[in-house]
Design a protein around this motif. Structure first.
Motif, PDB file in Angstrom:
ATOM      1  N   SER A 139       0.847  -1.186   0.000  1.00 49.24           N
ATOM      2  CA  SER A 139       0.000   0.000   0.000  1.00 49.24           C
ATOM      3  C   SER A 139       0.889   1.245   0.000  1.00 49.24           C
ATOM      4  O   SER A 139       1.986   1.238   0.550  1.00 49.24           O
ATOM      5  N   PHE A 140       0.405   2.262  -0.663  1.00 47.71           N
ATOM      6  CA  PHE A 140       1.151   3.525  -0.758  1.00 47.71           C
ATOM      7  C   PHE A 140       0.275   4.663  -0.276  1.00 47.71           C
ATOM      8  O   PHE A 140      -0.922   4.688  -0.560  1.00 47.71           O
ATOM      9  N   CYS A 141       0.886   5.601   0.449  1.00 47.21           N
ATOM     10  CA  CYS A 141       0.166   6.853   0.598  1.00 47.21           C
ATOM     11  C   CYS A 141       0.906   7.877  -0.238  1.00 47.21           C
ATOM     12  O   CYS A 141       2.119   7.794  -0.420  1.00 47.21           O
ATOM     13  N   PHE A 142       0.165   8.796  -0.788  1.00 46.34           N
ATOM     14  CA  PHE A 142       0.780   9.751  -1.711  1.00 46.34           C
ATOM     15  C   PHE A 142       0.789  11.142  -1.096  1.00 46.34           C
ATOM     16  O   PHE A 142      -0.249  11.666  -0.698  1.00 46.34           O
ATOM     17  N   LEU A 176       0.106   4.720  -8.896  1.00 48.72           N
ATOM     18  CA  LEU A 176       0.271   3.943  -7.657  1.00 48.72           C
ATOM     19  C   LEU A 176      -0.742   2.801  -7.612  1.00 48.72           C
ATOM     20  O   LEU A 176      -0.434   1.695  -7.169  1.00 48.72           O
ATOM     21  N   GLU A 177      -1.966   3.074  -8.087  1.00 46.88           N
ATOM     22  CA  GLU A 177      -2.986   2.035  -8.052  1.00 46.88           C
ATOM     23  C   GLU A 177      -2.661   0.894  -9.001  1.00 46.88           C
ATOM     24  O   GLU A 177      -3.170  -0.214  -8.846  1.00 46.88           O
ATOM     25  N   THR A 210      -4.943  15.956   1.948  1.00 43.08           N
ATOM     26  CA  THR A 210      -4.549  15.382   0.671  1.00 43.08           C
ATOM     27  C   THR A 210      -5.008  16.251  -0.491  1.00 43.08           C
ATOM     28  O   THR A 210      -5.802  17.170  -0.320  1.00 43.08           O
ATOM     29  N   ARG A 235      -1.738   9.116  -8.671  1.00 49.55           N
ATOM     30  CA  ARG A 235      -2.557   8.125  -7.949  1.00 49.55           C
ATOM     31  C   ARG A 235      -2.853   6.917  -8.833  1.00 49.55           C
ATOM     32  O   ARG A 235      -2.820   5.775  -8.380  1.00 49.55           O
ATOM     33  N   GLU A 278      -5.066   7.326   1.423  1.00 46.77           N
ATOM     34  CA  GLU A 278      -4.986   8.784   1.470  1.00 46.77           C
ATOM     35  C   GLU A 278      -4.641   9.266   2.877  1.00 46.77           C
ATOM     36  O   GLU A 278      -5.104   8.714   3.870  1.00 46.77           O
ATOM     37  N   SER A 302       0.657   2.878   5.719  1.00 40.77           N
ATOM     38  CA  SER A 302       0.917   2.330   4.390  1.00 40.77           C
ATOM     39  C   SER A 302       2.329   1.761   4.372  1.00 40.77           C
ATOM     40  O   SER A 302       3.176   2.171   5.165  1.00 40.77           O
ATOM     41  N   THR A 306      -2.209  -0.691  -3.444  1.00 41.12           N
ATOM     42  CA  THR A 306      -3.379   0.033  -2.943  1.00 41.12           C
ATOM     43  C   THR A 306      -2.972   1.438  -2.548  1.00 41.12           C
ATOM     44  O   THR A 306      -1.880   1.658  -2.022  1.00 41.12           O
ATOM     45  N   LEU A 307      -3.855   2.364  -2.788  1.00 40.92           N
ATOM     46  CA  LEU A 307      -3.593   3.748  -2.435  1.00 40.92           C
ATOM     47  C   LEU A 307      -4.304   4.076  -1.123  1.00 40.92           C
ATOM     48  O   LEU A 307      -5.483   3.785  -0.957  1.00 40.92           O
TER      49      LEU A 307
END
Lengths: 251, 654, 295
Positions: B542-545, B565-566, B577, B562, B573, B613, B570-571
């Protein structure tokens, strides 16, 4: 009062060692050129004297015609006139003789300031030689200058501290960096005005170079492999460090 | 049927009185106008290209932000209260005008369904709504949130709330007395209700007469008082929003230095702003309009980490200067030099402002003056600036050479006529060892997607750091050098790794004659994925942006990174944001600032880590460096990556 | 080669210069500046009580010419640089400053470009003036004392108003076997206290980088680097020092560099033997505790 500051344009002195290369025993020409580190301290010192005592401030350099735009920074900082002796020697005697010629032409200079050493050859002797040629006295490592009734009072840094010296003759001073002479950033109007100031270009003269043959210039190999100590537990890190230092007999 | 001026003798006198009242009202407004006119004329007239614009007015914004006040509703309760008071008072005023029209031109408003639903029911409802809103505002001022009072509070609201409430209450009282005396009016639910409490055997007609005059006087008094109170925002705020360029960001523009080149001398315009009078009229209108609501203070990364800067403080100080006619004084003496350099130019303040005030531009113009005219800037910034001037990059003391990042890669040099895109590397990815990995990753991505690209033989900087540090002169110089180089190479399309470069190329270079098609690397990557030119391994990661300010807030680029990343996982938030992103702390030259106290990058790093994340992604080298440093306070793990690094590591080979 | 050393009465520095002199030939003669006993046994020794180098040059030139000294050895210090250029011009002799290597074949090396390169020179016959960079030559042991002929100065043009000897607490930087140095990363002058505490436990000296000195956090006498003190300790702790080449030039002869820096990319790690990637505020207190425990 008339003060002359010597400024030399040198290749970027901050080029990282990894990126440093030579061409013909000198720094490669691809590096950006700029006024030497301590020379800017000297210019700043000169400007402060100008502001305090109403002195005239001449910037004197020896080098290429191409260096003029770079030297204009010294004018933008607060110098009044710019004199460039054209030449490409980096022999201290030749440079000193050319600077002497320029200073004789400018006339009536009371005080000559120069950075403690150039940021390329790192010699720190041209100003001493020049003082002898001019018949001025010379003091090294000066960090502060004051003037009062025909007398100069200067602060000199040395390895064990500092001293305050006084003299009334004309002098050449080598300037070291201190928190009082951090070079100012010229304001934009001054930069624009400096671009229009005329530059006096003087033809260089021949002079006898130093009798010491340069055999070669090399880049030393710096090999060191750093061992990064684990950081999971700083207490452990400290213990490992001390143990390793003992193991290798450094402590 | 209702009879106007019922029970009142000489009622027309109130209309006569309205004449001087409006004279006071307009002369009050005129004094605001005169003050604002003392600013520099900078309004660009005519039809704009990107936005529908008539004269200096942005037409769409007139209806949305200006009349409807759409931005106020970003805070729901305050927005609602404001909407109730505004619409309530608007309807009541309309009602009053209709009565006036009935008297003068016999407009039949007191008849039938219109009388029933609008003049009776509608006006009662409007009054109740406005009262409810006013009650909210009263309590809000009594128990104010921090943003209203820090660093200072604008006064004059209680009298206005009281006066408005009194007008409505006396209005209701009047209605009730009339009903009590002459019988119920079917739809006037408030009037009928209150009338029930009035004793039948008093001198009702006399009361009614007194209250009628009282109601009339305070209503007129209120109107006369508007220009001299914070209520003037009723007029100024819609005007200010209608005149505000709706494009995101402070729109700094470029300074034309040729006017400085002609003659040395006294008449040269100031660089940036020293005195209040140096600001443009639009800025003065900003200051005059500001209600000190502090929505900007709440979102400002500097203010939120206890730095001397608060955008509210800056605008409030400037408003005080304006109120006191201090046009020739220098506001920086009050605002403080430190505060001016704390600004990260993230533009969160502008984004939050309900009435489209451009705080960053005011701050930056003062900064420009400090830097360009007074040469006053913090020491680290001055080192970066010096390096930028001498070496054409701000990373003083870097251990990296200009070609270090290319080691082991065979990167094509841009060939005129053959290469499509210039991969613009920028200063950070060239000279900072951590950021170099972005450039390396991007080269591999472009090669994998067989994009035709090349780099410049010699690295360059857009000059944006100079601009952010307030030195427009150096920026212009560098930008012109770049434009010349691009022109000579026939470069038309650029890929940027850094949103600051992107912003400069798209916003400022055109004004200097450089027109290019510029694509941020995150957008290009997203496009390449969508076009199936990049195949990625998707996993459960999972990533947070972290949205870079210069992408999301200042250029409204939110979705492409985004989507990328998807395509890999998984994104997640963060609470703050997209356009409400919280700055990494590195903008506005503050990458080169002494860090003390609470550090902005640590605050943001904490927020990112709290999403749990697996990794933190961003799309800006400065954000990357700031967050990488910020995360170190909390974990030893390497968590922060640029989108290009993440994509490159997940490329499906073959 | 007839050689003369000109130096203050500081046995370590004189010792270094004697070592250099011996590489070039026999033990040199000495002109000692300042008051006190002349350390070491010299064939001929002179003493001059005047300590302002600028006032010395006339008498020096005369002495050198009268006694036909060929090589003049100075240290690359304020004193040396104040004399070298003028004396060179007076004697029309080549001046090679900041020498770091001397060979019997009369070649010398000196660093250029902030230590990023090294230039090699051949010394010709006749007068030559060398200033020797500190800490590059093992000081010769000076035994006994020598009687000195007095050298007097006429018409000094420069007057000494005051002298401020900065008392570096504890061990002197250039003599120290262990040095704890702080850089710009220290944040402010007060934070040097923790380095002093650590130095106290290690019997070490405290140094600083040019950055910290320029900030005014510590006096310039504490500066380590090309233009400050050149040091050669066994262990050099670089705390919050990024490792600019000018700084590295000053610690070129340190045997083991321990770098503490929170920036893992800092240049200092390229010179370091041991690296600790940590904020010094976290690590140094722990290290101090470990040192206390050991004692």
């Amino acid at each position: 009062m008339h003060i002359a500051v010597l400024a030399k344009v040198v290749p970027d002195y901050e080029v990282p060692a990894r990126d440093f290369e030579l061409a013909g025993n000198r720094a490669h020409s691809r590096y950006t050129r700029m006024i030497g580190l301590y020379d800017e301290n000297a210019v700043e010192t000169g400007i402060q004297l100008k502001e305090k005592y109403g002195a005239k401030l001449s910037i004197v350099s020896y080098g290429h015609g191409d260096d003029v735009p770079i030297l204009r920074k010294a004018i933008a900082m607060g110098g009044d006139t710019l004199h460039l002796v054209l030449g490409d020697s980096d022999d201290p005697y030749v440079i000193a003789a050319n600077l002497e010629m320029a200073l004789e032409q400018i006339k009536d200079v009371d005080l000559v300031l120069a950075g403690q050493q150039s940021a390329d050859q790192d010699r720190g002797i041209v100003h001493g030689i020049l003082s002898e040629m001019l018949g001025y006295t010379f003091l090294a490592q000066i960090s502060r200058i004051e003037f009062d009734q025909d007398r100069w009072t200067v602060h000199q840094n040395h390895e064990n501290g500092s001293r305050v010296l006084q003299f009334s003759r004309k002098a050449v001073l080598s300037i070291t960096s201190s928190h009082e002479n951090v070079p100012r950033i010229p304001v934009v109007r001054a930069i624009m005005a400096a671009k229009k100031k005329p530059v006096e270009k003087l033809q260089g003269i021949d002079a006898a170079p130093m009798k010491a043959e340069e055999i070669k210039v090399e880049i030393p190999k710096l090999e060191s492999i750093c061992e990064f100590l684990p950081l999971d537990d700083l207490q452990q890190t400290a213990k490992i460090l001390l143990a390793r230092l003992r193991e290798e007999r450094y402590l | 049927m209702r009879v106007p001026y019922w029970n009142v003798d000489y009622g027309f006198l109130i209309d006569v009185l309205a004449v001087p009242v409006f004279a006071i009202f307009f002369s009050g407004l005129y004094s605001h106008y005169r003050k604002i006119r003392k600013g520099k004329e900078q309004l660009k007239l005519g039809w704009g290209k990107a936005n529908v614009k008539k004269g200096p007015v942005f037409l769409k914004e007139v209806f949305t932000k200006s009349i409807l006040g759409t931005r106020i509703y970003r805070k729901f309760y305050t927005g609602l209260a404001h909407g109730l008071v505004f619409s309530g008072m608007a309807i009541l005023t309309l009602g009053t005008i209709l009565v006036f029209a009935n008297v003068t031109i016999k407009l039949p408003v007191f008849r039938g369904a219109f009388n029933h639903w609008f003049m009776s029911f509608g006006l009662d409802l409007a009054g109740i709504s406005a009262l409810a809103g006013l009650l909210f505002f009263f309590l809000r001022r009594l128990f104010p949130p921090d943003r209203l009072v820090t660093p200072k509070e604008r006064t004059g609201f209680f009298p206005m709330i009281g006066l408005l409430a009194l007008i409505i209450i006396t209005g209701f009282l009047l209605e009730s007395l009339r009903i009590r005396a002459s019988g119920p009016e079917p739809a006037s639910f408030v009037g009928n209700f209150v009338a029930g409490f009035i004793p039948a055997n008093g001198p009702i007609l006399s009361y009614h007469r007194y209250v009628w005059w009282f109601h009339g006087f305070i209503a007129l008094g209120f109107i006369a008082y508007i220009p001299f109170s914070p209520m003037v925002h009723m007029v100024l705020a819609p005007v200010n929003t209608a005149l505000a360029d709706p494009r995101p960001g402070p729109k700094m523009g470029v300074i034309d230095f040729s006017s400085f080149d002609d003659e040395e001398g006294e008449d040269m315009p100031p660089m940036g702003v020293a005195k209040l009078g140096d600001f443009s009229r639009k800025r003065l209108l900003d200051f005059d309009t500001c209600l000190w609501c502090g929505r900007c203070h709440e979102v400002c990364p500097a203010a939120q980490t206890q730095r001397p800067l608060s955008p509210k403080m800056v605008v409030a100080t400037l408003a005080e200067f304006l109120a006191a006619n201090r046009f020739t004084d220098e506001p920086v003496d009050v605002i403080g030099i430190d505060a001016i350099f704390n600004c990260t130019t993230c533009a969160a303040c502008m984004e939050a402002c309900p009435i489209s005030i451009n705080q960053p531009k005011a701050i930056m113009q003062i900064r420009q003056n400090l830097v360009m005219e007074r040469s006053e800037l913090p020491e680290l910034m001055s080192k970066a600036y010096n390096s930028l001037e001498q070496r054409r990059h701000p990373f003083f003391g870097t251990g990296a050479g200009p070609k270090d990042w290319q080691k082991g890669l065979d990167i094509p040099i841009f060939a005129p006529g053959k290469t499509e895109y210039l991969l613009w590397v920028g200063c950070a990815a060239t000279y900072d060892e951590r950021a170099q990995k972005i450039a390396r990753a991007m080269v591999k991505i472009l090669s994998a997607a067989t994009v035709s690209f090349g780099i410049l033989a010699k690295p360059r900087c857009t000059g944006d750091p100079a601009k952010q540090m307030g030195n427009e002169f150096l920026f212009t110089e560098i930008a012109r050098e770049n434009i010349e180089e691009f022109d000579s190479l026939g470069i038309k399309k650029l890929i940027t790794l850094c949103p600051h470069c992107f912003n400069s190329f798209t916003r400022h270079y055109p004004e200097l004659g450089g027109h290019y098609e510029v694509i941020p690397h995150s957008v290009l990557i997203s496009d390449l994925i969508a076009a199936n030119r990049l195949a990625l391994n998707k996993s459960s990661e999972s990533f947070c942006f972290h949205d870079p300010c210069y992408l999301a807030r200042r250029n409204h680029i939110e979705q492409p990174p985004r989507r990328a990343l998807e395509a890999m996982g998984t994104l997640i938030e963060m609470p703050r944001t997209k356009r409400e992103s919280f700055c990494c702390g590195g903008g506005g030259g503050n990458y080169w600032s002494e860090s003390s106290g609470i550090r902005i990058n640590q605050v943001r790093a904490r927020e990112a880590l709290d999403t749990s994340s697996s990794l933190i992604a961003t799309a800006c080298p400065f954000c990357l460096l700031m967050l990488t440093d910020g995360v170190k306070k909390f974990t030893e793990d390497k968590k922060v990556f640029d989108i290009a690094e993440l994509v490159e590591a997940r490329l499906k080979l073959g | 080669m007839k050689t003369l050393i000109i130096e203050k009465i500081e046995p370590k520095i004189i010792g270094e210069l004697v070592t250099v002199g011996r590489i070039l030939g026999e033990t040199p003669d000495l002109l000692a500046i300042g008051q006190g006993e002349i350390p070491g046994t010299f064939n001929r020794a002179f003493q001059c009580r005047e300590t302002i180098a600028a006032n010395l040059v006339d008498s020096l030139a005369e002495l050198i010419q009268k006694n036909a000294y060929q090589v003049i050895l100075l240290s690359a210090t304020t004193l040396g640089s104040e004399i070298a250029g003028r004396l060179g011009a007076r004697l029309k002799a080549p001046v090679l400053s900041e020498v770091i290597e001397v060979k019997p074949d009369m070649t010398v090396k000196r660093p250029v470009y902030g230590g990023k390169a090294v230039a090699e020179y051949k010394i010709p016959e006749g007068h030559v003036i060398l200033t020797i960079r500190r800490k590059y030559f093992e000081p010769a042991l000076l035994e006994g004392t020598s009687a000195a002929e007095a050298l007097t100065i006429e018409n000094p043009s420069i007057t000494l108003l005051s002298e401020d000897q900065i008392q570096t607490q504890g061990v002197r930087l250039e003599d120290a076997e262990i040095i704890v140095s702080g850089g710009r990363g220290m944040g402010d002058s007060g934070n040097f206290e923790i380095l002093r505490e650590m130095a106290g436990l290690l019997n070490a000296a405290v140094g600083a980088s040019r950055g910290a000195v320029d900030e005014g956090w510590v006096p310039q006498t504490m500066q380590v680097g090309q233009t400050g003190n050149i040091v050669a300790p066994a262990v050099y702790f670089a705390v919050g020092i990024s490792g600019a080449s000018q700084h590295l030039a000053g610690i070129a002869n340190a045997k083991c560099v321990v770098a503490v820096n929170k920036d893992e990319e800092a240049n200092i790690f390229k010179r370091a033997r041991f690296g600790i990637v940590s904020d010094y505020r976290n690590f140094i207190p722990v290290l101090i505790r470990a040192l206390r425990e050991e004692q």
